[in-house]
Write an enzyme that holds these catalytic residues in place. Sequence first.
Site, PDB file in Angstrom:
ATOM      1  N   ARG A 105     -83.882 -26.203 -76.973  1.00  0.00           N
ATOM      2  CA  ARG A 105     -82.755 -26.849 -77.657  1.00  0.00           C
ATOM      3  C   ARG A 105     -82.150 -27.973 -76.831  1.00  0.00           C
ATOM      4  O   ARG A 105     -81.832 -29.043 -77.361  1.00  0.00           O
ATOM      5  CB  ARG A 105     -81.701 -25.793 -78.024  1.00  0.00           C
ATOM      6  CG  ARG A 105     -80.414 -26.313 -78.668  1.00  0.00           C
ATOM      7  CD  ARG A 105     -80.622 -27.413 -79.697  1.00  0.00           C
ATOM      8  NE  ARG A 105     -81.608 -27.103 -80.718  1.00  0.00           N
ATOM      9  CZ  ARG A 105     -82.185 -28.018 -81.490  1.00  0.00           C
ATOM     10  NH1 ARG A 105     -81.886 -29.307 -81.337  1.00  0.00           N
ATOM     11  NH2 ARG A 105     -83.067 -27.675 -82.398  1.00  0.00           N
ATOM     12  N   LYS A 140     -67.991 -47.678 -75.437  1.00  0.00           N
ATOM     13  CA  LYS A 140     -67.664 -46.615 -76.391  1.00  0.00           C
ATOM     14  C   LYS A 140     -68.805 -45.599 -76.426  1.00  0.00           C
ATOM     15  O   LYS A 140     -69.517 -45.456 -77.411  1.00  0.00           O
ATOM     16  CB  LYS A 140     -67.396 -47.211 -77.768  1.00  0.00           C
ATOM     17  CG  LYS A 140     -66.183 -48.138 -77.791  1.00  0.00           C
ATOM     18  CD  LYS A 140     -66.018 -48.815 -79.138  1.00  0.00           C
ATOM     19  CE  LYS A 140     -64.834 -49.776 -79.120  1.00  0.00           C
ATOM     20  NZ  LYS A 140     -64.676 -50.521 -80.392  1.00  0.00           N
ATOM     21  N   LYS A 172     -59.145 -58.291 -71.473  1.00  0.00           N
ATOM     22  CA  LYS A 172     -58.967 -58.048 -72.896  1.00  0.00           C
ATOM     23  C   LYS A 172     -57.550 -58.414 -73.327  1.00  0.00           C
ATOM     24  O   LYS A 172     -56.722 -58.823 -72.503  1.00  0.00           O
ATOM     25  CB  LYS A 172     -59.327 -56.603 -73.224  1.00  0.00           C
ATOM     26  CG  LYS A 172     -60.800 -56.292 -72.913  1.00  0.00           C
ATOM     27  CD  LYS A 172     -61.172 -54.875 -73.233  1.00  0.00           C
ATOM     28  CE  LYS A 172     -61.257 -54.629 -74.724  1.00  0.00           C
ATOM     29  NZ  LYS A 172     -62.371 -55.354 -75.348  1.00  0.00           N
ATOM     30  N   GLU A 202     -61.525 -62.113 -73.367  1.00  0.00           N
ATOM     31  CA  GLU A 202     -61.494 -61.954 -74.816  1.00  0.00           C
ATOM     32  C   GLU A 202     -60.426 -62.872 -75.400  1.00  0.00           C
ATOM     33  O   GLU A 202     -59.292 -62.910 -74.914  1.00  0.00           O
ATOM     34  CB  GLU A 202     -61.167 -60.501 -75.160  1.00  0.00           C
ATOM     35  CG  GLU A 202     -60.975 -60.203 -76.636  1.00  0.00           C
ATOM     36  CD  GLU A 202     -60.517 -58.773 -76.847  1.00  0.00           C
ATOM     37  OE1 GLU A 202     -59.373 -58.584 -77.309  1.00  0.00           O
ATOM     38  OE2 GLU A 202     -61.288 -57.850 -76.533  1.00  0.00           O
ATOM     39  N   ASP A 223     -63.299 -62.442 -80.395  1.00  0.00           N
ATOM     40  CA  ASP A 223     -63.024 -61.154 -81.013  1.00  0.00           C
ATOM     41  C   ASP A 223     -62.464 -61.289 -82.422  1.00  0.00           C
ATOM     42  O   ASP A 223     -61.488 -62.012 -82.655  1.00  0.00           O
ATOM     43  CB  ASP A 223     -62.039 -60.365 -80.145  1.00  0.00           C
ATOM     44  CG  ASP A 223     -61.894 -58.927 -80.593  1.00  0.00           C
ATOM     45  OD1 ASP A 223     -62.935 -58.273 -80.809  1.00  0.00           O
ATOM     46  OD2 ASP A 223     -60.754 -58.456 -80.711  1.00  0.00           O
TER      47      ASP A 223
END
Length: 284
Positions: A105, A140, A172, A202, A223
């Site tokens: 598994r 992510k 960012k 960004e 973005d």
Amino acid sequence: MSPVPPPLPAVILEPIVRLALSEDLGRAGDLTTDATISPDTKMSVVIAARKPGIIAGLDAAAHTLHLIDPAMALAIEKPDGSTIAPGDVIGRLDGTARSILTAERTMLNFIGRLSGVATMTRTFVDAVAHTDAKIVCTRKTTPGHRALEKRAVRCGGGTAHRYGLDDAILIKDNHIAACGSVAEALMRAKAYAGHLRMIEIEVDTLDQLEEALKFAPHAILLDNMDNDTLRRAVGMIDGRVTAEASGGVNLSTVAGIAETGVDYISVGALTHSAPNLDVGLDVV
């Protein structure tokens, strides 16, 4: 497409695989196998595809088997990066039944998850193949599995982005807000970074882009811009820095984004939304 990367080194694989096995084996081991299978029983099995896709994660699967039984090895027939069809044999195992059943598994979990990432990546790569744009993933990722998932993206033909907060500077929107302006954020970053540190920023608007270009960062992340704005941004950049697009990217939008002339398109879905590829273990 990017070349298929080599297997991850054991020093990276081992703690991830050990955690997965300890999660499954708990405090008492594989009770079912120990109760029903005699130690001298042998098995021959194949790992086979149930669905079409791109294979990844065989390094983790092989290391799983090695930790359960160092005397056994996974004989790979379809290496990572291979295109598979339902019924294709990915690998073969011959040896002690207890070892195979205990490892089964966890091995399949690694292959299914990472092949799912590679398969989704390939669909995005194919969608922009008529352009020069390259598909990259983001941070992510599943906690603890970033190295595995980033490698799976490369197995699917995507390219590498930064692995973490420590290998590049990516300013960012919240960094800009805390600094007060694009200019201030870039001045601080340039003063801090050594000559080998990449700086990307960004921007959300063409005004921010114009401000950022004065400081010549290595790359600019455009973005959540619509395609018309992206084309204008690419024209303003005019090859001076690397142009990356992000935000709202899916299979219905990615080709149009690529056609604006951006160099890279970052897609969080490659790692946060990829479905498992169905693979199974069959006795032969």
